[in-house]
Design a protein around this motif. Structure first.
Motif, PDB file in Angstrom:
ATOM      1  N   SER A 135      48.750 -12.216  95.970  1.00  0.00           N
ATOM      2  CA  SER A 135      49.187 -11.308  94.908  1.00  0.00           C
ATOM      3  C   SER A 135      50.689 -11.334  94.631  1.00  0.00           C
ATOM      4  O   SER A 135      51.099 -11.012  93.529  1.00  0.00           O
ATOM      5  N   GLY A 136      51.511 -11.710  95.573  1.00  0.00           N
ATOM      6  CA  GLY A 136      52.954 -11.712  95.347  1.00  0.00           C
ATOM      7  C   GLY A 136      53.525 -13.070  94.989  1.00  0.00           C
ATOM      8  O   GLY A 136      54.740 -13.222  94.886  1.00  0.00           O
ATOM      9  N   ILE A 137      52.688 -14.044  94.762  1.00  0.00           N
ATOM     10  CA  ILE A 137      53.155 -15.410  94.531  1.00  0.00           C
ATOM     11  C   ILE A 137      53.322 -15.662  93.034  1.00  0.00           C
ATOM     12  O   ILE A 137      52.375 -15.526  92.276  1.00  0.00           O
ATOM     13  N   MET A 138      54.551 -16.026  92.663  1.00  0.00           N
ATOM     14  CA  MET A 138      54.850 -16.191  91.241  1.00  0.00           C
ATOM     15  C   MET A 138      55.315 -17.595  90.877  1.00  0.00           C
ATOM     16  O   MET A 138      55.547 -17.880  89.709  1.00  0.00           O
ATOM     17  N   GLY A 182      44.093 -11.292  96.079  1.00  0.00           N
ATOM     18  CA  GLY A 182      45.093 -11.432  95.022  1.00  0.00           C
ATOM     19  C   GLY A 182      44.868 -12.600  94.091  1.00  0.00           C
ATOM     20  O   GLY A 182      45.811 -13.105  93.488  1.00  0.00           O
ATOM     21  N   MET A 183      43.626 -13.007  93.930  1.00  0.00           N
ATOM     22  CA  MET A 183      43.347 -14.178  93.096  1.00  0.00           C
ATOM     23  C   MET A 183      43.624 -13.923  91.614  1.00  0.00           C
ATOM     24  O   MET A 183      44.027 -14.834  90.897  1.00  0.00           O
ATOM     25  N   ALA A 184      43.428 -12.699  91.130  1.00  0.00           N
ATOM     26  CA  ALA A 184      43.715 -12.390  89.722  1.00  0.00           C
ATOM     27  C   ALA A 184      45.209 -12.552  89.440  1.00  0.00           C
ATOM     28  O   ALA A 184      45.597 -13.098  88.397  1.00  0.00           O
ATOM     29  N   SER A 196      47.059 -15.291  86.930  1.00  0.00           N
ATOM     30  CA  SER A 196      47.914 -14.894  85.810  1.00  0.00           C
ATOM     31  C   SER A 196      49.280 -15.577  85.874  1.00  0.00           C
ATOM     32  O   SER A 196      49.845 -15.908  84.844  1.00  0.00           O
ATOM     33  N   PHE A 197      49.814 -15.792  87.071  1.00  0.00           N
ATOM     34  CA  PHE A 197      51.133 -16.416  87.199  1.00  0.00           C
ATOM     35  C   PHE A 197      51.063 -17.942  87.245  1.00  0.00           C
ATOM     36  O   PHE A 197      51.935 -18.619  86.707  1.00  0.00           O
ATOM     37  N   LEU A 198      50.043 -18.480  87.914  1.00  0.00           N
ATOM     38  CA  LEU A 198      49.947 -19.929  88.133  1.00  0.00           C
ATOM     39  C   LEU A 198      48.515 -20.409  87.892  1.00  0.00           C
ATOM     40  O   LEU A 198      47.809 -20.774  88.837  1.00  0.00           O
ATOM     41  N   PRO A 199      48.062 -20.427  86.633  1.00  0.00           N
ATOM     42  CA  PRO A 199      46.658 -20.761  86.377  1.00  0.00           C
ATOM     43  C   PRO A 199      46.238 -22.148  86.876  1.00  0.00           C
ATOM     44  O   PRO A 199      45.130 -22.313  87.380  1.00  0.00           O
ATOM     45  N   GLU A 200      47.104 -23.138  86.778  1.00  0.00           N
ATOM     46  CA  GLU A 200      46.737 -24.482  87.242  1.00  0.00           C
ATOM     47  C   GLU A 200      46.635 -24.533  88.759  1.00  0.00           C
ATOM     48  O   GLU A 200      45.732 -25.171  89.310  1.00  0.00           O
ATOM     49  N   ASP A 221      41.454  -8.640  93.602  1.00  0.00           N
ATOM     50  CA  ASP A 221      42.564  -7.725  93.850  1.00  0.00           C
ATOM     51  C   ASP A 221      43.104  -7.941  95.264  1.00  0.00           C
ATOM     52  O   ASP A 221      42.784  -8.936  95.907  1.00  0.00           O
ATOM     53  N   SER A 222      43.893  -6.993  95.720  1.00  0.00           N
ATOM     54  CA  SER A 222      44.510  -7.114  97.039  1.00  0.00           C
ATOM     55  C   SER A 222      44.266  -5.835  97.833  1.00  0.00           C
ATOM     56  O   SER A 222      45.170  -5.019  98.010  1.00  0.00           O
TER      57      SER A 222
END
Length: 107
Positions: free
Chosen positions: A10-13, A59-61, A65-69, A95-96
């Motif tokens: 979830s925190g990975i951007m 945190g898959m959603a 959202s940040f890194l779709p590929e 979710d997380s």
């Protein structure tokens, strides 16, 4: 080998943080190549005992959202992994619920 491990996306951007996080959580070797081909090699290597019997991925959603590929390739790797190693289990959460998030210690 761990019986169970939780990782929280979830925190990975960005892609660099993704690879740093999974390498740390899964205890990948220092020569890890920071790409999904190297991720696959590490999780399927007989000498690499990093993968637990049950891997919970939260945190898959947020990752999508940040890194779709990266999300797509990561999910594909883990589903292929489950097919290749049927005694192992990967559970995805959108979710997380644990709220674990990512933590990096200054080294």
């Amino acid at each position: 080998m761990n019986e169970e491990l939780l990782i929280d996306m979830s925190g990975i951007m960005d892609e660099e943080t993704f690879h740093e996080y999974v390498a740390k959580k899964l205890n990948f070797p220092g020569y890890y190549g920071f790409n999904l081909d190297a991720f696959w090699d590490c999780i399927t290597d007989d000498d690499q005992l990093a993968m637990p019997r049950k891997l919970k991925v939260e945190g898959m959603a947020a990752l999508k959202s940040f890194l779709p590929e990266v999300h797509h390739g990561f999910v594909k790797c883990l589903k292929d992994y489950e097919n290749e190693f049927p005694e192992r289990q990967v559970i995805f959460y959108q979710d997380s619920p644990s709220g674990e998030g990512i933590e990096f210690e200054d080294e």
